[in-house]
Design a protein around this motif. Structure first.
Motif, short mmCIF file in Angstrom:
data_model
loop_
_atom_site.label_atom_id
_atom_site.label_comp_id
_atom_site.label_asym_id
_atom_site.label_seq_id
_atom_site.Cartn_x
_atom_site.Cartn_y
_atom_site.Cartn_z
N PHE A 163 0.81 -1.22 0.00
CA PHE A 163 0.00 0.00 0.00
C PHE A 163 0.85 1.27 0.00
N THR A 164 2.15 1.12 -0.19
CA THR A 164 3.03 2.29 -0.13
C THR A 164 3.40 2.80 -1.52
N GLY A 165 3.57 4.10 -1.58
CA GLY A 165 4.07 4.77 -2.77
C GLY A 165 5.22 5.67 -2.38
N PRO A 166 5.73 6.48 -3.29
CA PRO A 166 6.89 7.33 -2.99
C PRO A 166 6.67 8.30 -1.84
N ASP A 167 5.43 8.73 -1.64
CA ASP A 167 5.18 9.75 -0.61
C ASP A 167 4.33 9.22 0.55
N THR A 168 4.21 7.91 0.68
CA THR A 168 3.37 7.34 1.74
C THR A 168 4.00 7.53 3.11
N ARG A 169 3.17 7.89 4.07
CA ARG A 169 3.60 8.01 5.46
C ARG A 169 2.88 6.94 6.28
N LEU A 170 3.63 6.18 7.07
CA LEU A 170 3.05 5.21 7.99
C LEU A 170 3.05 5.81 9.39
N ILE A 171 1.89 5.81 10.04
CA ILE A 171 1.75 6.34 11.39
C ILE A 171 1.26 5.19 12.26
N LEU A 172 2.13 4.70 13.12
CA LEU A 172 1.89 3.45 13.84
C LEU A 172 1.97 3.66 15.35
N LEU A 173 1.02 3.11 16.05
CA LEU A 173 1.00 3.17 17.51
C LEU A 173 1.66 1.90 18.05
N LYS A 174 2.71 2.09 18.82
CA LYS A 174 3.47 0.96 19.32
C LYS A 174 3.74 1.11 20.82
N GLY A 175 4.07 -0.03 21.46
CA GLY A 175 4.35 -0.03 22.89
C GLY A 175 5.83 0.09 23.19
N ARG A 176 6.21 -0.41 24.35
CA ARG A 176 7.59 -0.22 24.82
C ARG A 176 8.62 -1.00 24.01
N GLN A 177 8.16 -1.99 23.23
CA GLN A 177 9.09 -2.78 22.43
C GLN A 177 9.42 -2.12 21.09
N ALA A 178 8.95 -0.91 20.87
CA ALA A 178 9.13 -0.24 19.57
C ALA A 178 10.59 -0.20 19.12
N PRO A 179 11.55 0.21 19.97
CA PRO A 179 12.94 0.26 19.50
C PRO A 179 13.46 -1.10 19.03
N THR A 180 13.08 -2.17 19.75
CA THR A 180 13.50 -3.51 19.36
C THR A 180 12.87 -3.90 18.03
N GLU A 181 11.58 -3.59 17.86
CA GLU A 181 10.89 -3.94 16.62
C GLU A 181 11.48 -3.18 15.43
N ILE A 182 11.87 -1.93 15.65
CA ILE A 182 12.49 -1.15 14.57
C ILE A 182 13.79 -1.81 14.13
N LYS A 183 14.61 -2.22 15.09
CA LYS A 183 15.88 -2.88 14.77
C LYS A 183 15.63 -4.17 14.00
N GLN A 184 14.64 -4.94 14.41
CA GLN A 184 14.33 -6.20 13.72
C GLN A 184 13.82 -5.94 12.31
N ALA A 185 13.01 -4.91 12.14
CA ALA A 185 12.44 -4.61 10.84
C ALA A 185 13.50 -4.18 9.83
N ARG A 186 14.57 -3.59 10.31
CA ARG A 186 15.62 -3.11 9.40
C ARG A 186 16.40 -4.27 8.78
N THR A 187 16.17 -5.49 9.24
CA THR A 187 16.79 -6.64 8.60
C THR A 187 16.30 -6.80 7.17
N ASP A 188 15.02 -6.53 6.95
CA ASP A 188 14.42 -6.73 5.63
C ASP A 188 13.99 -5.45 4.94
N PHE A 189 13.92 -4.35 5.69
CA PHE A 189 13.41 -3.11 5.10
C PHE A 189 14.34 -1.93 5.39
N ASP A 190 14.35 -0.99 4.46
CA ASP A 190 14.94 0.32 4.68
C ASP A 190 13.80 1.31 4.85
N PHE A 191 13.96 2.27 5.74
CA PHE A 191 12.93 3.28 5.94
C PHE A 191 13.48 4.38 6.84
N ASN A 192 12.89 5.54 6.71
CA ASN A 192 13.15 6.63 7.65
C ASN A 192 12.13 6.52 8.78
#
Length: 220
Positions: A163-192
């Protein structure tokens, strides 16, 4: 007893209503939402019964805070795993106040999808409900993608990628594990990614992602 009396504690609804960006019309919509949720939750497990008592602080404020991060000019939004409407219906309320745009709520459970359709109709929101799994929907870019308690970030991004395009913004509500999930997600994805503190949960975060793309094999 102390001569200084404690200041009265404002009920959750009053605290929510006191926010600068909550208009009378917005509050009225949330009142309808709360009443419908209370009735439907008696037979359908939309939210935990104990959390329903904290609707204004735990659900309403939590969902409404993401509207601070929706870009001006947003016309198309999609909410993944909408459940009881958090935060998708809040996005619909916000878009209605803007007078343009719409949001698709994706919810595979038929009874929950029926609730979402009823709530959207009662609040007269620019909402379309897809009673399907996210992975069964066609690839189609949106301006904004939202989700709350849908899946861990690596899996969530796998669903969201279509569902993403060049200008798509994802706004996600996350809990205390957010930093860990971000690190894990960077294994397969690049993102700002920008991380903001949640106003409704001292351990929660609002993640704002952009430029989502799959990592190329061999990329360090």
């Amino acid at each position: 007893m102390s001569a200084k009396q404690a200041e009265p504690i404002m009920p959750g609804r009053a605290v929510f209503a006191a926010q600068d960006n909550v208009s009378r019309e917005t509050l009225a919509a949330f009142d309808i939402w709360f009443n419908l949720l209370t009735r439907w939750n008696a037979s359908i497990n939309l939210v935990q019964k104990t959390s329903l008592e904290q609707f204004w602080t735990r659900h309403a404020a939590d969902s409404w805070q993401i509207t601070d991060y929706i870009p001006d000019g947003t016309l198309r939004a999609i909410d993944l795993g909408s459940g009881g409407g958090f935060p998708g219906l809040a996005v619909g309320i916000w878009l209605k106040t803007q007078g343009k745009g719409g949001v698709k709520l994706v919810e595979a459970a038929g009874k929950k999808a029926s609730f979402l359709r009823t709530a959207a109709r009662e609040m007269d929101l620019p909402v379309n409900v897809a009673a399907k799994r996210a992975e069964s929907l066609p690839n189609d870019p949106y301006n904004v993608i939202t989700a709350r308690a849908f899946a861990p970030l690596p899996k969530l991004l796998t669903y969201a990628e279509r569902f993403t395009g060049p200008d798509t913004r994802l706004i996600l509500l996350k809990g205390r594990q957010a930093p860990t999930e971000i690190k894990q997600a960077r294994t397969d994805f690049d993102f700002n990614c920008d991380i903001f503190p949640s106003i409704s949960d001292p351990e929660g975060h609002v993640l704002v992602l952009s430029d989502l793309r799959h990592r190329q094999i061999g990329t360090p």
